[in-house]
Design a protein around this motif. Structure first.
Motif, mmCIF file in Angstrom:
data_model
loop_
_atom_site.group_PDB
_atom_site.id
_atom_site.type_symbol
_atom_site.label_atom_id
_atom_site.label_comp_id
_atom_site.label_asym_id
_atom_site.label_seq_id
_atom_site.Cartn_x
_atom_site.Cartn_y
_atom_site.Cartn_z
ATOM 1 N N ALA A 642 81.611 10.965 28.602
ATOM 2 C CA ALA A 642 80.397 11.549 28.108
ATOM 3 C C ALA A 642 79.982 10.660 26.567
ATOM 4 C CB ALA A 642 80.737 12.832 27.871
ATOM 5 N N THR A 743 81.664 21.130 29.151
ATOM 6 C CA THR A 743 81.977 20.455 27.825
ATOM 7 C C THR A 743 80.952 19.447 27.545
ATOM 8 O OG1 THR A 743 83.387 19.043 29.283
ATOM 9 C CG2 THR A 743 84.472 20.890 28.320
ATOM 10 N N GLY A 744 79.796 19.632 27.848
ATOM 11 C CA GLY A 744 78.842 18.889 27.119
ATOM 12 C C GLY A 744 77.969 17.894 28.213
ATOM 13 N N TRP A 786 77.471 16.058 22.227
ATOM 14 C CA TRP A 786 77.097 16.279 23.516
ATOM 15 C C TRP A 786 75.641 15.951 23.703
ATOM 16 C CZ3 TRP A 786 80.116 21.362 22.768
ATOM 17 C CH2 TRP A 786 81.259 21.236 22.406
#
Length: 1021
Positions: A642, A743-744, A786
């Protein structure tokens, strides 16, 4: 052997059981033997393999329909008490069989079949009338000498042969020839030595060990053929299931294969058992109302697991057990109670038989196909037979035999004790505590060897079955610890919560159980806030009792989520955990804390994540340590991906796979798979990506975050690669609704893709609505690291809906939020956002420079789709500056999307190019234009106009015009007529690098049904 293994009339078998499967070579050999004239064919196979069915299938063919078919069955009579060595070289283990009984049974059918000659018959044939009364009035008067039984017995074979010789093309089928009486065997020998020219003999024979084999020599030009049948292979069972579901109905391959694997396991590959199981499962669904029209594959899978042993199979087992002696029946009961292959001496001990009596009894069971041999160990032919036999054991006898079986297994000394079987046996014997001890010990053994899935299942059973609170508390602690590394469902969470709520564990155990439960909730079955609140409740208990575990709990609480607390609170827990880390001595706890710390730092884009990750490179001292290292590495792969570190993410995954080589953790294995899906998406490696994401979505449907991430990738490929907007929107929405501890990536990417669909349809307000919830979460948590996926499209949506000031404020917050972060992807996304704001403020020169830099940086990060988007935005800016002279840049972007396989993006840019740089229209005459071909392809697939419009980025009115022109050019009178004209896309669906949008019947993907009554594809253009 039963005549019709599926217990249906011959004309109904194909419909009832999915057709005749896997017998192509055997059918060919039997057919050829019949065609060659006089022949003796022996069809061999164990009971239930379909020997009778094979004969029926061949004789039902048109070329044999006019022949005379005669069939008789050799009966099984009386208890089988004859030892094998005393039965001689021919069948005849039973002394009460009627001589020539199966032959006279077959001949008795002659009055009701064509073929009995009208011309005068030889006098000797009259002897047949003495034993077949049905023929007495059709045959000559028998010779007077035939009144003498001895004379009659001598004349009868001659008479039968003479009669058969006059019937023309005839097939005499004798079933179960291994049970034939001596007179029948003698007749077979006589016919084989002197076969009538147009007679074909077909006999079926059971291959069970110990049964006699027909010994015969063919002479005088008679062909001798043997056809052997074996149980179905897994692939043949899969073929049966596919046909049973219906060839015309699209099905998902993996779901069907799951069903086929279960059917094969339960049936042992025996066609009779497989067919009966499917039919009973279907009846169960229809009774429940879940399969009134046609059962779904997943519902049928559940029904097959839950269905009782089919009545037909229970009756068939009872038939095979009927001839058994009392000793043999005791062996059957012992084998059913044991439930596993066991040596004869163990069976003898359980059945309380002397060894020599047990040997004879086992041999009888094998001859009757009640048991089979697996090496030196007899066992049932399939689990269904075992369940049917176990149901016949009375309760008191079951308890007594179970205790004897448990003691026999403990004393056998053959390898480690089978703890799971011992647990079952002790429980059945009423020794609940002994059973629970074995069950927990079996779970401990599985956890120690890294088989966390088995351990979790066994611990859950132990918690549910233990009547003692203290026992439940101890086991629940083990269950919660192990379940975080397995595929934990709601039953696991319910079991642990029940212990916490009702059994009042002591503070230390209560805190430890809550800690592990929080991880299970976060990873698999709960939600972010549920998980975080659970660990927050655990920490006070742990701090007071065990600082080491308290440090571990704080490390768990430090892992941030877009659905969780503000990141500052997570950071505070991380700081507190570090103050206690030096007091942690347990290697497993240290490994867990190290994995969580590295994960938390990487998710926050903290530069300290890299040295923290290096700690996980060290060797593990146990399977549990290795599992925590692997968990940390997979988490690091997702987090670094990410951030834009694709190469490092792949390295983390490779190292995680190495660490999982000696363990079994479905959750971690699934986490690796979803990590590879996301990396492939970012890298533009889209060939077969939709199918891979589809498989993973279904493989891990019990684990929400794994399902959500795989579903997200499936939705993204459906949109960009397949151009299927309705399907993509369903997947994107469901992924966002499914994730529990994002988690994003899942929520942001889902919202961004949905917003892009709205923007391309000219709906900026709805695009803003699509990203609103995610923007609120980013603002609430402060997790700006994020925001890379969603913020550029959010800026476009907000500006397009008149909220430019908010867009600027969000970009400023984004910049501040990633200022000290090691996050290359968010940094490039920030540059794109600044460029979009510059263009909105009428500063295209500034925007062009920022976007050119962003395109270069995206390519350096290995993200070709993001690079193409930056190039597209730059091309639009250049058109603003230079007009038509810059249109070539847009065409370059179209080629970049085409090379990537981004079908939907190609359609978007083509529309934009035509709208802003319209040229003279090319004439195609009566041929379909490229756009018309795209529309026709979707019409043939059954898509409604509105769906086609979304997929091709057109207005619904434009699609209607295209459909009307297509119908005119193809001389079709309706939408259905377009398909009936035989039109196909000449380029082929496989021409796209992304592969075909879908295939039917044997594909993991099937065309979507009409969404509602208003959206159906009807005959209107």
């Amino acid at each position: 052997m039963e005549r019709h293994p599926f217990d249906t009339r011959p004309g109904e078998e194909a419909a009832a059981t999915g057709g005749f499967v896997g017998r192509h070579e055997e059918t060919r050999r039997l057919r050829e033997a019949l065609r060659t004239g006089r022949s003796l064919t022996v069809v061999r196979g164990q009971a239930g393999t379909g020997t009778s069915r094979l004969v029926d299938e061949v004789l039902a063919e048109a070329e044999f329909a006019e022949w005379t078919h005669l069939r008789g069955t050799c009966p099984t009579t009386g208890p089988d008490t004859t030892p094998a060595h005393a039965r001689g070289s021919h069948p005849g283990g039973h002394t009460t069989a009627v001589p020539l009984g199966p032959v006279t049974e077959a001949l008795a059918a002659l009055p009701y079949r064509p073929g009995l000659p009208a011309r005068p018959l030889p006098p000797v044939t009259g002897v047949v009338g003495l034993v077949v009364p049905e023929l007495a009035d059709r045959l000559p008067r028998p010779p007077a000498a035939a009144d003498d039984p001895e004379v009659r017995r001598g004349l009868l074979p001659r008479a039968i042969r003479a009669l058969l010789a006059l019937l023309g093309d005839t097939v005499l089928i004798l079933e179960d020839v291994h049970h034939a009486d001596p007179a029948t065997v003698g007749l077979l020998h006589r016919l084989a030595d002197s076969m009538p020219a147009r007679l074909r003999l077909v006999v079926t024979e059971d291959t069970a060990p110990g049964l006699p084999v027909l010994g015969v020599r063919a002479a005088g030009g008679t062909r001798l053929q043997e056809v052997s049948l074996h149980p179905w292979t897994p692939q043949e069972t899969d073929d049966c299931v596919r046909r049973w579901l219906g060839d015309h109905r699209p099905v998902r391959v993996d779901e069907r294969r799951d069903l086929a694997a279960l059917v094969h396991e339960l049936s042992g590959g025996l066609p009779a058992a497989a067919g009966a199981l499917l039919e009973d499962a279907g009846e169960l669904l229809r009774a429940d109302g879940t399969g009134a029209h046609r059962p779904r594959t997943d519902a049928l899978l559940t029904a097959v697991r839950q269905t009782a042993v089919p009545l037909r199979l229970r009756r068939e087992l009872a038939r095979r057990c009927a001839p058994l002696t009392e000793d043999a029946r005791r062996i059957v009961a012992a084998a059913a109670v044991l439930g596993r292959p066991a040596p004869v001496d163990v069976l003898a001990h359980v059945a309380d038989l002397a060894p020599e009596r047990a040997d004879a009894a086992v041999e009888a069971c094998l001859r009757q196909s009640v048991l089979r041999t697996e090496g030196p160990c007899p066992t049932f032919r399939n689990p269904l037979d075992r369940r049917a036999a176990l149901a016949r054991v009375p309760g008191p006898q079951l308890a007594r035999l179970s205790l004897r079986a448990a003691r026999a297994l403990r004393q056998s000394g053959d390898g480690p004790p089978p703890l799971t079987d011992l647990a079952r046996l002790y429980t059945a014997a009423g020794r609940v505590r002994d059973g629970l001890r074995c069950l927990v010990a079996a779970a401990d053994r599985a956890a120690a060897t890294g088989d966390y899935a088995t351990a979790t299942s066994l611990y859950t059973r132990a918690v549910a079955e233990d009547p003692r609170a203290q026992g439940r508390i101890r086991t629940a602690a083990k269950l919660a610890r192990t379940a975080q590394l397995a595929r934990a469902g709601e039953d696991v969470v319910a079991a642990v919560r029940t212990v916490l709520d009702e059994d009042d564990p002591p503070p230390r155990l209560r805190g430890e159980i809550r800690l592990h439960l929080s991880v299970v909730l976060r990873n698999q079955s709960g939600g972010a806030l549920d998980s975080l609140n659970e660990v927050a409740r655990a920490i006070p208990d742990l701090e007071a009792c065990d600082p080491q575990i308290a440090a571990r709990a704080m490390a768990v609480a430090s892992i941030p989520s877009l659905q969780g607390w503000p990141v500052t609170r997570h950071q505070a827990w991380l700081d507190r955990a570090e103050t206690l880390a030096g007091r942690v001595a347990d290697p497993v706890a240290r490994a867990a804390i190290a994995a969580n710390r590295a994960t938390a730092l990487m998710l926050l884009g903290d530069p300290r994540a890299w040295p923290a990750a290096d700690i996980l490179r060290g060797p593990a001292g146990s399977a549990m340590e290795a599992a925590h290292h692997a968990r940390g590495l997979t988490n690091l792969a997702h987090a670094s991906s990410a951030l834009g570190y694709g190469t490092r993410a792949r390295d983390f995954l490779d190292r995680a796979v190495d660490g999982l080589a000696d363990s079994s953790s479905p959750y971690l294995e699934g986490l690796v798979q979803t990590g590879r899906l996301v990396l492939a998406w970012h890298a533009g490696q889209w060939h077969d990506l939709y199918a891979a994401a589809d498989r993973t979505t279904r493989d891990y449907r019990e684990i929400p975050d794994l399902t959500a991430e795989a579903m997200l990738v499936r939705g993204l490929t459906a949109l960009h690669v397949l151009g299927d907007v309705p399907r993509a929107r369903r997947d994107l929405a469901e992924a966002a609704a499914t994730t529990r501890y994002d988690t994003g990536f899942i929520l942001t990417a889902s919202a961004a893709a949905t917003a892009r669909v709205h923007l391309e349809a000219g709906r900026p307000g709805q695009a803003g609505d699509a990203v609103e919830e995610v923007l609120h979460r980013l603002e609430r948590t402060g997790g700006w690291v994020w925001a890379a996926e969603v913020l550029p499209v959010a800026v476009e949506a907000l500006h397009g809906s008149g909220q430019s000031s908010r867009a600027r404020r969000l970009v400023d917050d984004f910049e501040a939020g990633i200022a000290d972060r090691d996050a290359p992807a968010p940094s490039v996304a920030l540059a794109v956002c600044r460029a979009l704001l510059a263009r909105a403020a009428d500063r295209p020169d500034e925007a062009v420079g920022l976007l050119a830099d962003a395109e270069t940086r995206w390519r350096q990060l290995g993200r070709p789709l993001d690079a193409a988007r930056a190039a597209e935005a730059r091309g639009r800016c250049l058109l603003d500056l230079y007009g038509e002279s810059a249109a070539g840049g847009v065409q370059d972007v179209v080629e970049a999307y085409r090379h990537l396989g981004a079908r939907w993006d190609v359609a978007r840019c083509r529309r934009f190019h035509v709208t802003t740089h319209r040229r003279g229209r090319i004439g195609y005459g009566d041929q379909l234009s490229p756009r018309e071909q795209e529309v026709a392809r979707l019409v043939v697939q059954g898509r409604a106009n509105r769906d086609i419009a979304e997929s091709l980025v057109l207005s619904t009115r434009t699609v209607e015009h295209h459909v009307a022109r297509i119908m005119r050019k193809l001389n079709a009178t309706s939408r259905t007529g377009i398909a009936l004209t035989g039109w196909t896309d000449e380029a082929g669906e496989g021409s796209s690098p992304g592969g075909p949008p879908w295939t039917v019947t044997d594909s993991a993907v099937s065309p979507p049904p009409p969404r509602n009554g208003n959206d159906r594809s009807d005959d209107r253009p």
